[in-house]
Each structure stands twice: as structure tokens, then as C-alpha cells.
Design a protein around this motif. Structure first.
Motif, PDB file in Angstrom:
ATOM      1  N   GLY A 193      23.214  80.782  28.695  1.00  0.00           N
ATOM      2  CA  GLY A 193      22.918  82.161  28.391  1.00  0.00           C
ATOM      3  C   GLY A 193      21.670  82.623  29.111  1.00  0.00           C
ATOM      4  N   GLU A 194      21.123  83.724  28.592  1.00  0.00           N
ATOM      5  CA  GLU A 194      19.956  84.336  29.207  1.00  0.00           C
ATOM      6  C   GLU A 194      18.758  83.390  29.211  1.00  0.00           C
ATOM      7  OE1 GLU A 194      16.895  88.075  28.445  1.00  0.00           O
ATOM      8  OE2 GLU A 194      18.727  87.872  27.251  1.00  0.00           O
ATOM      9  N   MET A 195      18.528  82.694  28.079  1.00  0.00           N
ATOM     10  CA  MET A 195      17.386  81.791  27.991  1.00  0.00           C
ATOM     11  C   MET A 195      17.504  80.642  28.993  1.00  0.00           C
ATOM     12  SD  MET A 195      14.814  82.512  26.273  1.00  0.00           S
ATOM     13  CE  MET A 195      14.122  80.872  26.430  1.00  0.00           C
ATOM     14  N   SER A 196      18.728  80.192  29.230  1.00  0.00           N
ATOM     15  CA  SER A 196      18.944  79.125  30.192  1.00  0.00           C
ATOM     16  C   SER A 196      18.538  79.560  31.595  1.00  0.00           C
ATOM     17  CB  SER A 196      20.407  78.683  30.173  1.00  0.00           C
ATOM     18  OG  SER A 196      20.653  77.689  31.128  1.00  0.00           O
ATOM     19  N   LEU A 197      18.868  80.801  31.934  1.00  0.00           N
ATOM     20  CA  LEU A 197      18.486  81.339  33.244  1.00  0.00           C
ATOM     21  C   LEU A 197      16.973  81.466  33.371  1.00  0.00           C
ATOM     22  CD1 LEU A 197      21.246  84.078  33.692  1.00  0.00           C
ATOM     23  CD2 LEU A 197      21.064  81.882  34.886  1.00  0.00           C
ATOM     24  N   TRP A 198      16.356  81.989  32.308  1.00  0.00           N
ATOM     25  CA  TRP A 198      14.896  82.091  32.315  1.00  0.00           C
ATOM     26  C   TRP A 198      14.269  80.705  32.479  1.00  0.00           C
ATOM     27  CZ3 TRP A 198      12.128  86.126  33.290  1.00  0.00           C
ATOM     28  CH2 TRP A 198      12.527  87.410  32.882  1.00  0.00           C
ATOM     29  N   GLY A 199      14.805  79.738  31.742  1.00  0.00           N
ATOM     30  CA  GLY A 199      14.265  78.386  31.805  1.00  0.00           C
ATOM     31  C   GLY A 199      14.368  77.792  33.196  1.00  0.00           C
ATOM     32  N   SER A 200      15.498  78.015  33.850  1.00  0.00           N
ATOM     33  CA  SER A 200      15.686  77.498  35.207  1.00  0.00           C
ATOM     34  C   SER A 200      14.714  78.156  36.186  1.00  0.00           C
ATOM     35  CB  SER A 200      17.132  77.744  35.662  1.00  0.00           C
ATOM     36  OG  SER A 200      18.043  77.057  34.842  1.00  0.00           O
ATOM     37  N   TYR A 201      14.536  79.459  36.017  1.00  0.00           N
ATOM     38  CA  TYR A 201      13.623  80.187  36.901  1.00  0.00           C
ATOM     39  C   TYR A 201      12.182  79.705  36.708  1.00  0.00           C
ATOM     40  CZ  TYR A 201      11.473  84.154  39.329  1.00  0.00           C
ATOM     41  OH  TYR A 201      10.757  84.953  40.200  1.00  0.00           O
ATOM     42  N   ILE A 202      11.771  79.528  35.445  1.00  0.00           N
ATOM     43  CA  ILE A 202      10.413  79.055  35.151  1.00  0.00           C
ATOM     44  C   ILE A 202      10.207  77.646  35.717  1.00  0.00           C
ATOM     45  CG2 ILE A 202       8.885  78.307  33.270  1.00  0.00           C
ATOM     46  CD1 ILE A 202       9.999  80.717  31.665  1.00  0.00           C
ATOM     47  N   ALA A 203      11.219  76.790  35.555  1.00  0.00           N
ATOM     48  CA  ALA A 203      11.123  75.428  36.085  1.00  0.00           C
ATOM     49  C   ALA A 203      10.978  75.448  37.605  1.00  0.00           C
ATOM     50  CB  ALA A 203      12.351  74.619  35.679  1.00  0.00           C
ATOM     51  N   PHE A 204      11.702  76.354  38.259  1.00  0.00           N
ATOM     52  CA  PHE A 204      11.623  76.489  39.717  1.00  0.00           C
ATOM     53  C   PHE A 204      10.210  76.916  40.137  1.00  0.00           C
ATOM     54  CE2 PHE A 204      11.726  79.483  43.307  1.00  0.00           C
ATOM     55  CZ  PHE A 204      12.188  78.638  44.319  1.00  0.00           C
ATOM     56  N   LEU A 205       9.657  77.904  39.429  1.00  0.00           N
ATOM     57  CA  LEU A 205       8.310  78.377  39.754  1.00  0.00           C
ATOM     58  C   LEU A 205       7.259  77.298  39.501  1.00  0.00           C
ATOM     59  CD1 LEU A 205       8.510  81.991  38.272  1.00  0.00           C
ATOM     60  CD2 LEU A 205       8.587  81.337  40.692  1.00  0.00           C
ATOM     61  N   GLN A 206       7.444  76.519  38.431  1.00  0.00           N
ATOM     62  CA  GLN A 206       6.504  75.431  38.152  1.00  0.00           C
ATOM     63  C   GLN A 206       6.549  74.366  39.236  1.00  0.00           C
ATOM     64  OE1 GLN A 206       7.935  74.413  34.207  1.00  0.00           O
ATOM     65  NE2 GLN A 206       6.164  75.366  33.222  1.00  0.00           N
ATOM     66  N   GLU A 207       7.762  74.049  39.682  1.00  0.00           N
ATOM     67  CA  GLU A 207       7.929  73.030  40.709  1.00  0.00           C
ATOM     68  C   GLU A 207       7.266  73.450  42.017  1.00  0.00           C
ATOM     69  OE1 GLU A 207      11.573  70.678  43.037  1.00  0.00           O
ATOM     70  OE2 GLU A 207      11.980  71.851  41.226  1.00  0.00           O
ATOM     71  N   ASN A 208       7.301  74.751  42.286  1.00  0.00           N
ATOM     72  CA  ASN A 208       6.715  75.261  43.526  1.00  0.00           C
ATOM     73  C   ASN A 208       5.275  75.761  43.344  1.00  0.00           C
ATOM     74  OD1 ASN A 208       8.974  75.459  45.796  1.00  0.00           O
ATOM     75  ND2 ASN A 208       9.948  75.892  43.823  1.00  0.00           N
ATOM     76  N   LYS A 209       4.722  75.496  42.155  1.00  0.00           N
ATOM     77  CA  LYS A 209       3.335  75.854  41.855  1.00  0.00           C
ATOM     78  C   LYS A 209       3.044  77.340  42.089  1.00  0.00           C
ATOM     79  CE  LYS A 209       1.773  71.174  43.020  1.00  0.00           C
ATOM     80  NZ  LYS A 209       1.874  70.732  41.627  1.00  0.00           N
ATOM     81  N   SER A 210       4.006  78.168  41.717  1.00  0.00           N
ATOM     82  CA  SER A 210       3.839  79.620  41.864  1.00  0.00           C
ATOM     83  C   SER A 210       3.164  80.181  40.605  1.00  0.00           C
ATOM     84  CB  SER A 210       5.200  80.288  42.090  1.00  0.00           C
ATOM     85  OG  SER A 210       5.838  79.747  43.220  1.00  0.00           O
ATOM     86  N   HIS A 211       1.906  79.820  40.427  1.00  0.00           N
ATOM     87  CA  HIS A 211       1.227  80.118  39.174  1.00  0.00           C
ATOM     88  C   HIS A 211       1.031  81.611  38.935  1.00  0.00           C
ATOM     89  CE1 HIS A 211       0.861  75.903  39.072  1.00  0.00           C
ATOM     90  NE2 HIS A 211      -0.225  75.795  39.834  1.00  0.00           N
TER      91      HIS A 211
END
Length: 298
Positions: A1-19
Motif C-alpha cells: 500500500g501507500e506506506m510500503s511505497l513511502w517506506g521504500s522511498y525513505i530506505a532509498f534516500l537513506q541508502e544514498n545519504k540524501s539527508h
């Protein structure tokens, strides 16, 4: 759902250190999903880890609890955050040789104890949450741990589960610190054993109204159910202490792992009373099973 998409996006930003982008994304996501407990925690951790902003992390936890006041997870994580913050402040002051007490950890426990009290009020005295907070405190601050023990006794004085947790935590904590020479190990176990005995005496008074082993032996003023409840607790704790002693070293004499001969005699007396009362109370072979007895009285 929506939360899953948000979670994936946040994980991607964390991995790329896009603080810097995460700062914005967390705000948007939390505005749309104010009941997402884990998301609030992620945002608070981000503020501490990546922005080094304790104030922002605190605000996030407090806002999260206003919107999710019945969340044991959020209360626990907020408690953990504040006790670590208080400890860091105190350590910094010691390093700078500032002798004055801080507001973080005073004689009354400061912010962590206040959070514990508010959590118990909001969560209707949730035992599991209370014990988790005590466990966190035990790994960080001896002073807060001692104050939380007082709170636990006051709130859950009639709960064998809480007394057993406190006793076994004391054994585990001191046994874990008992390293080095045999003498150091003996000292550590002595502290744990002594604290166990002190807690068992408090439990004896809480359950049975007895101030001594002889009063308990005589059954002075205590109901059979109360004596049984205390008996199972005392036996469980005594056996756990003996197992710990055996594990740490097979060479230690039992009387060497408690602070005094009288304390050793007290614990041995508890074992004798426990065994006798259990035999007297059990009337059928099937009831002699420890688990069934435990279920009966707890």
C-alpha cells in the motif's frame, strides 16, 4: 500500500545519504500518516543520527505521543531516548569537571522517571512496557534503575511476575559484571545475591505481611494463597541464583555468594519453607507439576 511505497522511498534516500531530502519527506509522510508509529521513530532517529539534533528528535517523539498516546512502543522508545540523553549530559559535565547536578538525572530520576510515570498512566499500568523500561534503565543508569524499582513495587506490588523479574534482573546484572579474578566474580555474585534477598524480603512483606522467616513459617496472618504465591516466587528466585552460581564457577561455596552467613541462612530457610509448603499444599500427583502449581497461584 501507500506506506510500503513511502517506506521504500525513505530506505532509498537513506541508502544514498540524501539527508536534506529526507528532512522534507519525513514531514510530508508524517502529515499523511500520523498513526504510523515506526515512521515517527525513523524520523526521530534520523534527526539524531544524521542531523545531530536532539531537540528536533524530542519534539518528534512528543508529537507522536500526542497523536498515539496508547502506543507502548513510542513510550518505550521515547524513554530510551531521554535516558541516553540524560546520561550523555551527565558524562559531559563530569568530563568538564562541573560538580553541580543537572536537571537530567537528579535524585528523583529527572525526565526518564517522569516519562515512566506518564506512560503508566496512559497505558493503564502496562506491565510489559514497565519491565522493558526497567531493562533499558538497567543497561544505562543504576540511579534510574533503583528509582524505577521503587515505582514498580508501588504499582505492581501484588504481581509475582514483577518481583521475579526484579530479582532475576539483579542476579543477571551482577553476574554479567562479575568478570576477572575469582574474587571479583564472588564479589559480583554477592551483590546480586544480596539484592535478591532484599527484594524477596520486600515481596514477603507485600504478599504475606510477614517481617521474618519465622512469621512466614508460622503462617502469621497470611492466607494460604498469599503464602503459596510468595513460596513459588522465592523458590524460583533461589533456584535461579544457585544455577547462576554453578554456571559462573563450580568451586564457589553457597555461603560465599551472599554478603553474610545470616543472608545465606535466610535464603536456605526460604528454600526449606518453600519445599515444605508446596508439599503440604499439593494433594494429588498431577498437581505436583511445577507449571501447574505456578498456574494455580500466579
Amino acid at each position: 500500500g501507500e506506506m510500503s511505497l513511502w517506506g521504500s522511498y525513505i530506505a532509498f534516500l537513506q541508502e544514498n545519504k540524501s539527508h536534506s531530502i529526507l528532512n522534507t519527506i519525513f514531514g510530508r509522510c508524517l502529515a499523511l500518516n500520523p498513526k504510523a508509529e515506526e515512521l515517527w521513530i525513523l524520523a526521530a532517529v534520523h534527526e539524531m543520527k544524521n542531523n545531530n539534533n536532539a531537540h528536533a528528535a524530542r519534539v518528534l517523539y512528543q508529537t507522536a505521543l500526542r497523536k498515539n498516546n496508547l502506543s507502548a512502543l513510542l513510550w518505550t522508545r521515547y524513554f530510551e531516548f531521554e535516558i541516553w540523553q540524560a546520561t550523555r549530559i551527565n558524562e559531559r559535565r563530569k568530563a568538564l569537571d562541573l560538580s553541580e547536578n543537572t536537571a537530567a538525572l537528579t535524585d528523583k530520576g529527572g525526565i526518564p522517571v517522569v516519562i515512566f510515570k506518564h506512560a503508566m498512566t496512559a497505558l493503564d499500568n502496562n506491565i510489559a512496557c514497565a519491565l522493558r523500561m526497567h531493562g533499558i534503565a538497567a543497561s544505562v543508569s543504576a540511579d534510574v534503575t533503583r528509582l524505577l524499582e521503587v515505582e514498580l513495587k508501588g504499582i505492581f506490588g501484588g504481581e509475582p511476575r514483577v518481583w521475579e523479574f526484579l530479582c532475576l534482573s539483579a542476579v543477571g546484572r551482577y553476574a554479567g559484571e562479575a568478570k576477572g579474578s575469582a574474587i571479583d566474580q564472588m564479589d559480583g555474585l554477592a551483590l546480586g545475591g544480596g539484592q535478591c534477598l532484599a527484594l524477596l524480603r520486600d515481596a514477603r512483606t507485600a504478599f504475606c505481611g510477614c517481617n521474618s522467616d519465622s512469621d512466614l513459617d508460622a503462617g502469621a496472618g497470611a492466607s494460604e494463597a498469599a503464602v503459596l504465591k510468595y513460596t513459588v516466587l522465592a523458590t524460583t528466585v533461589a533456584e535461579a541464583l544457585l544455577r547462576t552460581v554453578t554456571r559462573v564457577t563450580q568451586q564457589l561455596d553457597f555461603t560465599a555468594v551472599v554478603p553474610s552467613t545470616s543472608d545465606a541462612d535466610s535464603l536456605k530457610s526460604l528454600l526449606r519453607v518453600s519445599k515444605r509448603l508446596r508439599v503440604d499444599a499439593v494433594t494429588s500427583d498431577s498437581a505436583q507439576d511445577e507449571d501447574k502449581l505456578r498456574a494455580k497461584v500466579m
